[in-house]
Design a protein around this motif. Sequence first.
Motif, PDB file in Angstrom:
ATOM      1  N   ARG A 163       0.810  -1.214   0.000  1.00 36.54           N
ATOM      2  CA  ARG A 163       0.000   0.000   0.000  1.00 36.54           C
ATOM      3  C   ARG A 163       0.847   1.270   0.000  1.00 36.54           C
ATOM      4  N   GLU A 164       1.855   1.332   0.852  1.00 35.66           N
ATOM      5  CA  GLU A 164       2.658   2.559   0.953  1.00 35.66           C
ATOM      6  C   GLU A 164       3.426   2.827  -0.323  1.00 35.66           C
ATOM      7  N   SER A 165       4.020   1.775  -0.894  1.00 33.24           N
ATOM      8  CA  SER A 165       4.780   1.937  -2.132  1.00 33.24           C
ATOM      9  C   SER A 165       3.880   2.368  -3.277  1.00 33.24           C
ATOM     10  N   VAL A 166       2.702   1.750  -3.376  1.00 34.21           N
ATOM     11  CA  VAL A 166       1.744   2.117  -4.423  1.00 34.21           C
ATOM     12  C   VAL A 166       1.294   3.559  -4.237  1.00 34.21           C
ATOM     13  N   LYS A 193       0.945   8.879  -6.119  1.00 30.30           N
ATOM     14  CA  LYS A 193       0.864  10.256  -5.622  1.00 30.30           C
ATOM     15  C   LYS A 193       1.820  11.170  -6.380  1.00 30.30           C
ATOM     16  N   LYS A 194       3.007  10.668  -6.653  1.00 29.83           N
ATOM     17  CA  LYS A 194       4.032  11.478  -7.323  1.00 29.83           C
ATOM     18  C   LYS A 194       3.585  11.889  -8.723  1.00 29.83           C
ATOM     19  N   VAL A 209      -7.778  13.367 -13.383  1.00 30.16           N
ATOM     20  CA  VAL A 209      -7.200  12.030 -13.285  1.00 30.16           C
ATOM     21  C   VAL A 209      -8.241  11.048 -12.759  1.00 30.16           C
ATOM     22  N   ILE A 210      -8.529  10.021 -13.562  1.00 39.01           N
ATOM     23  CA  ILE A 210      -9.430   8.941 -13.156  1.00 39.01           C
ATOM     24  C   ILE A 210      -8.608   7.657 -13.043  1.00 39.01           C
ATOM     25  N   LEU A 211      -8.688   6.997 -11.884  1.00 35.15           N
ATOM     26  CA  LEU A 211      -7.963   5.755 -11.656  1.00 35.15           C
ATOM     27  C   LEU A 211      -8.840   4.558 -12.006  1.00 35.15           C
ATOM     28  N   GLU A 219      -6.695  11.019  -1.021  1.00 36.29           N
ATOM     29  CA  GLU A 219      -5.362  11.389  -0.533  1.00 36.29           C
ATOM     30  C   GLU A 219      -4.292  11.253  -1.610  1.00 36.29           C
ATOM     31  N   VAL A 220      -4.475  10.303  -2.513  1.00 36.76           N
ATOM     32  CA  VAL A 220      -3.500  10.140  -3.587  1.00 36.76           C
ATOM     33  C   VAL A 220      -3.672  11.211  -4.663  1.00 36.76           C
ATOM     34  N   GLY A 221      -4.792  11.939  -4.620  1.00 38.43           N
ATOM     35  CA  GLY A 221      -4.983  13.089  -5.505  1.00 38.43           C
ATOM     36  C   GLY A 221      -5.868  12.866  -6.706  1.00 38.43           C
TER      37      GLY A 221
END
Length: 360
Positions: free
Chosen positions: A45-48, A53-54, A66-68, A90-92
């Motif tokens: 989770r943290e790495s993803v 996020k970057k 941006v659509i995931l 949170e990831v934007g």
Amino acid sequence: MKRRLGVSLYPDNSDFNQGKDYLVLAKKYGFSRIFMSMLEVSEGRESVFNKFKKIIDYAKSLDFEVILDIAPAIFEALNISYDDLSFFEEVGADGIRLDLGFDGSKEALLSFNPYGLIIELNMSNDVAYLDNILTYEANKPFIYGCHNFYPQDRSALSLDFFVACSQRFKNQGIRTAAFVTSNEATLGPWDVNDGLPTLEMHRYLPIEVQTKHLFAIGLIDDVIIGNAYASEAELQVMSEVNRYQLSFEVEFVPEVNDVEKEIVLKNQHVRRGDITARMVRSTVVRKIYQKDANPVHDNHLVFKRGDIVIGNDLFGKYKNELQIVLEEHQDNRKNKVGQIIDDEHLLLDYIKPWSKFLFQ
């Protein structure tokens, strides 16, 4: 609804700097939305989170939406609950695309998430999926629709099926999207990549023709390049496509004269409302150019579908009327001045009564 262009990114299969450079180019040419795949995540989770996020932060700095693209397996892998979408906020991201659906009630509830995230639905099914969701009083302004793309040759949608699926969403006023494929790009979500179109008939066509066709159908608001990374030349020609009326690429015959070129290229053309099957008639130009001579040339040919002809000096009141040939015929009162390129002949079916069109 305003029409937009988009690109796709695959952060788990690509380099951040490549993605960054690609977004700069896309922004330069007026692209404004991103389809970003999360279907391939294989890390914690943290790495993803940090990886996505970057690139999302950079995309947002360029004002991209941006659509995931997600699936239930992603929720399990990242320990995310459908009842708490804070990870995506949170990831934007601006929204999430549900590659697989639920029971209608769940999607409706998700559309009321406290973060204002868009919930984008899979459009590539001709069933009452959307109707079911809307009966649960979904938050309609936060619902989008987006078709699938198809990496395997001969696996994408037929035109009739595509139209039926798309019509369900457009009838409800939902923003819609579909994919075209780059002929230069090689990156997608899977190890098979024969291009990434929504429509099978698009797979080997130039990207600008694919784009023109999707907009001409009248059911798609956002056209997204499915694979990465499209060339700068492809981004540029897509950006030059008229999103709101057909614009045909014309090849002129050697004998075309200056008046004919001006009639073709410098005028807004409108098909007559009382249409005929033989040709598309643009009649206003004959009034504008009624005093201009037009000597005969290339007028003893069999005119074929896609030919552009203009009435010559033998044609009386119809002199300087422009026509696009739909059915083969001969008429020495018309000069052939050029032809629409072969790849764009499929667009002729979308010139309806009173349709506006241009040439380039």
